[in-house]
Scaffold this active site. Sequence first.
Site, PDB file in Angstrom:
ATOM      1  N   CYS A   2       0.270  -7.292 -10.500  1.00  0.00           N
ATOM      2  CA  CYS A   2       1.026  -7.716 -11.677  1.00  0.00           C
ATOM      3  C   CYS A   2       0.832  -6.694 -12.798  1.00  0.00           C
ATOM      4  O   CYS A   2      -0.259  -6.167 -12.984  1.00  0.00           O
ATOM      5  CB  CYS A   2       0.634  -9.083 -12.207  1.00  0.00           C
ATOM      6  N   ARG A  27       2.749  -2.115  -9.735  1.00  0.00           N
ATOM      7  CA  ARG A  27       1.761  -3.185  -9.595  1.00  0.00           C
ATOM      8  C   ARG A  27       2.360  -4.476  -9.041  1.00  0.00           C
ATOM      9  O   ARG A  27       1.646  -5.436  -8.787  1.00  0.00           O
ATOM     10  CB  ARG A  27       1.121  -3.480 -10.948  1.00  0.00           C
ATOM     11  N   TRP A  74       3.498  -9.731  -8.910  1.00  0.00           N
ATOM     12  CA  TRP A  74       3.205  -9.668  -7.470  1.00  0.00           C
ATOM     13  C   TRP A  74       2.737 -11.073  -7.127  1.00  0.00           C
ATOM     14  O   TRP A  74       1.660 -11.496  -7.549  1.00  0.00           O
ATOM     15  CB  TRP A  74       2.124  -8.626  -7.206  1.00  0.00           C
ATOM     16  N   ASN A 100      -2.371 -11.954 -15.256  1.00  0.00           N
ATOM     17  CA  ASN A 100      -2.665 -11.223 -14.023  1.00  0.00           C
ATOM     18  C   ASN A 100      -3.996 -11.750 -13.527  1.00  0.00           C
ATOM     19  O   ASN A 100      -4.960 -11.786 -14.295  1.00  0.00           O
ATOM     20  CB  ASN A 100      -2.751  -9.717 -14.334  1.00  0.00           C
ATOM     21  N   GLY A 101      -4.059 -12.190 -12.269  1.00  0.00           N
ATOM     22  CA  GLY A 101      -5.311 -12.716 -11.729  1.00  0.00           C
ATOM     23  C   GLY A 101      -5.069 -14.044 -11.044  1.00  0.00           C
ATOM     24  O   GLY A 101      -3.931 -14.381 -10.700  1.00  0.00           O
ATOM     25  N   GLU A 484      -4.818   7.333   8.659  1.00  0.00           N
ATOM     26  CA  GLU A 484      -4.139   7.526   7.379  1.00  0.00           C
ATOM     27  C   GLU A 484      -2.641   7.816   7.609  1.00  0.00           C
ATOM     28  O   GLU A 484      -1.782   7.294   6.897  1.00  0.00           O
ATOM     29  CB  GLU A 484      -4.822   8.655   6.591  1.00  0.00           C
ATOM     30  N   LYS A 488       0.362   5.490   6.165  1.00  0.00           N
ATOM     31  CA  LYS A 488       1.438   6.003   5.289  1.00  0.00           C
ATOM     32  C   LYS A 488       2.786   5.633   5.873  1.00  0.00           C
ATOM     33  O   LYS A 488       3.683   5.189   5.176  1.00  0.00           O
ATOM     34  CB  LYS A 488       1.362   7.539   5.145  1.00  0.00           C
ATOM     35  N   GLU A 491       3.511   1.811   5.670  1.00  0.00           N
ATOM     36  CA  GLU A 491       3.653   1.354   4.283  1.00  0.00           C
ATOM     37  C   GLU A 491       5.046   1.602   3.718  1.00  0.00           C
ATOM     38  O   GLU A 491       5.593   0.751   3.045  1.00  0.00           O
ATOM     39  CB  GLU A 491       2.701   2.154   3.380  1.00  0.00           C
ATOM     40  N   HIS A 507      -8.063   2.519  27.118  1.00  0.00           N
ATOM     41  CA  HIS A 507      -8.673   1.185  27.211  1.00  0.00           C
ATOM     42  C   HIS A 507      -7.727   0.101  26.714  1.00  0.00           C
ATOM     43  O   HIS A 507      -8.168  -0.973  26.318  1.00  0.00           O
ATOM     44  CB  HIS A 507      -9.984   1.159  26.418  1.00  0.00           C
ATOM     45  N   LYS A 606       0.040  -1.411  -6.133  1.00  0.00           N
ATOM     46  CA  LYS A 606      -0.833  -0.239  -6.199  1.00  0.00           C
ATOM     47  C   LYS A 606      -2.300  -0.622  -6.295  1.00  0.00           C
ATOM     48  O   LYS A 606      -3.167   0.024  -5.726  1.00  0.00           O
ATOM     49  CB  LYS A 606      -0.420   0.578  -7.422  1.00  0.00           C
TER      50      LYS A 606
HETATM   51  C1  F6R Z   1      -2.407   3.099   0.704  1.00  0.00           C
HETATM   52  C2  F6R Z   1      -3.005   2.546  -0.471  1.00  0.00           C
HETATM   53  C3  F6R Z   1      -3.978   1.426  -0.323  1.00  0.00           C
HETATM   54  C4  F6R Z   1      -5.190   1.699  -1.213  1.00  0.00           C
HETATM   55  C5  F6R Z   1      -6.144   0.496  -1.202  1.00  0.00           C
HETATM   56  C6  F6R Z   1      -7.398   0.759  -2.009  1.00  0.00           C
HETATM   57  O1  F6R Z   1      -1.481   4.080   0.405  1.00  0.00           O
HETATM   58  O2  F6R Z   1      -2.733   2.980  -1.559  1.00  0.00           O
HETATM   59  O3  F6R Z   1      -4.370   1.262   1.000  1.00  0.00           O
HETATM   60  O4  F6R Z   1      -5.842   2.842  -0.746  1.00  0.00           O
HETATM   61  O5  F6R Z   1      -5.492  -0.614  -1.717  1.00  0.00           O
HETATM   62  O6  F6R Z   1      -7.087   1.060  -3.327  1.00  0.00           O
HETATM   63  P1  F6R Z   1      -8.110   1.791  -4.280  1.00  0.00           P
HETATM   64  O7  F6R Z   1      -8.341   3.147  -3.761  1.00  0.00           O
HETATM   65  O8  F6R Z   1      -7.489   1.761  -5.619  1.00  0.00           O
HETATM   66  O9  F6R Z   1      -9.379   0.973  -4.215  1.00  0.00           O
END
Ligand code: F6R
Length: 611
Positions: A2, A27, A74, A100-101, A484, A488, A491, A507, A606
């Site tokens: 949020c 957010r 969110w 937010n929360g 990773e 990506k 996502e 396996h 984010k």
């Molecule tokens: C992937 C991504 C998320 C963050 C995760 C941790 O692209 O952005 O997987 O890496 O939510 O976030 P931080 O690093 O802010 O703790």
Amino acid sequence: MCGIMGYLGPKDAVEVVLGGLECLEYRGYDSAGIALAEGRKIGISKCVGSVANLKAQLEKNPLSGKLGIGHTRWATHGGVTRENAHPHVDADGKVVLIHNGIIENFHELGEEFSKKGARFASETDTEIVAFLISSLYEDDPLLAIREACARLRGSFAFVILFANISDRYYCVRKGPPLVLGTAEGEAFCASDVTALLPYTRNILFMEDDEIAELSAEGVALYGFDGTPKETRTQTVDWDASMTSKGMYPHFMLKEIEEQGSILRRTLTGRVGGAGEEGIDLGKEFPFSEEDARKFRRIHLVACGTSCHAAAVAGRLADKFADMDVRVEAASEYRYGNVICDAHTLAIFVSQSGETADTLAAARQARARGARCLAVTNAVNSSLAREVGSVLELRAGPEIGVAATKTFIGQLAALTLLVLWLGKRKGNLDREKELRLTEELARLPLKLEKILGQGESLRKMAERHKDAFGFLFIGRGASHAIGMEGALKLKEISYVHAEAHAAGEMKHGPIAILDVRLPVVAVVPKDDLYEKTLSNIQEARARSAPIIAIASEGDEDIRRFSDDCFFIPRTENELTPFLTVVPLQLFAYHLASLLGKEIDRPRNLAKSVTVE
Ligand code: F6R
């Protein structure tokens, strides 16, 4: 999660708040809403979807004012509906609030108010707070807020307007981040400093259990017990240009392309090259040579992409740190029976420094006596404050929801940290240290060489855009990079992708291979190259197309793959810096070809400030 934005001052509050919300949309973008104080009335507009929808709605039914608060949601409690969008208001229209929360006891409070005849318009955990504050409000807003906070359980950042007060508004923080900004005759608040940069760099990072009163005179700060507190305004060194897309179509592409310079910045002053010091982590680094020699365990804890950077560092630590290495997702670590003591170095990696699980894991490790360090891009974040010691990424603000440049910053910071420890442990001789640090200094140029080949990765994505899914494989640190790459891709393109240690493929995962499921093999020329090559052949024998991310000069790999991308040669331990970049670009182009909303992928936010 949020986004929150508030403004009071001579400018048009609608414009400032909407501009801030656009900046904070990463957010959350399930719904958006705004409230404007207009004399003794509060006008509210809210809608499902993005800030663009809200803007369109306001064009048809305008609001105006000099004091406004806005929210981009969110969803947690209650579906994505207009009724559940913030701001929320009590039945008498006295108190308007955004949140937010999570309010954990909202149900209990809701029942109490329902018995007294209250009717709620939404299914959220937020609306009850407007009712609660309103019921406690006579003529002292601060007192009502304090009394309300005493009855709430959970985590919250609130921004609150009172209908009969148009020259002040209030912010509360217990958990989720809230930053305040001031300029001559203006008072701002936001979930993230990036939203304030176009207006001011005078920032106050609110701490937990604080209430702020914002007016044209500035900010007055109070504890939850009502004690006035000193205002700790500081000047931040980020600027507004860092939060604009410039000529790029998406923040994600801009941020991928910034990675060469981020790497330079993260290394600057920390790598002495041929100088006496080798790696120097600076004065802010809290551990002495003696501490380092005493560490027996190293825990690397994080979520998502940050956890993948931790996994790469874990491999490096296996080799150089001579310690028991544990790499774990924070959401697991925090509930495990983790053994830590004063000989444990616990490292918490988080670009935002606000991830709820990482924060909780850090709290636990600290309580158990571990020596803790935060590796983060946000030196004023909750994690930085919780842990006390910070190794900063220096990546600048990252706006794209999919993390890219902060990942490179994390790799760099963690690599320096592990090599520094390795040297103190006697496992990194001078010659190897110099070879690695000199190569680190050359990496930005090599990375930029890869960035120059974006078009070939776009064409590669074009060839595979109709694939049913992707299986990523690699060994050692290349397995972490495969994870990773898969993250990506899913996502931002929503295409199924999974990653496995190459040796694990037979396996189970091998069962899903066929001609519609390409295998992306991260196979740089390192100690495990031949082992991974065997796994590639196993996949090929099952008709899976092979996409190889390999080292320049590896002609053999061409015979075993359908598509290759070559990274410049580097030291074996440093290949992750280069192998990850083509995977980021591949994901970006595939998502773009599929027409996805790259900077705002569905269901994601984010900064994950809920558990
Ligand atoms: C992937 C991504 C998320 C963050 C995760 C941790 O692209 O952005 O997987 O890496 O939510 O976030 P931080 O690093 O802010 O703790």
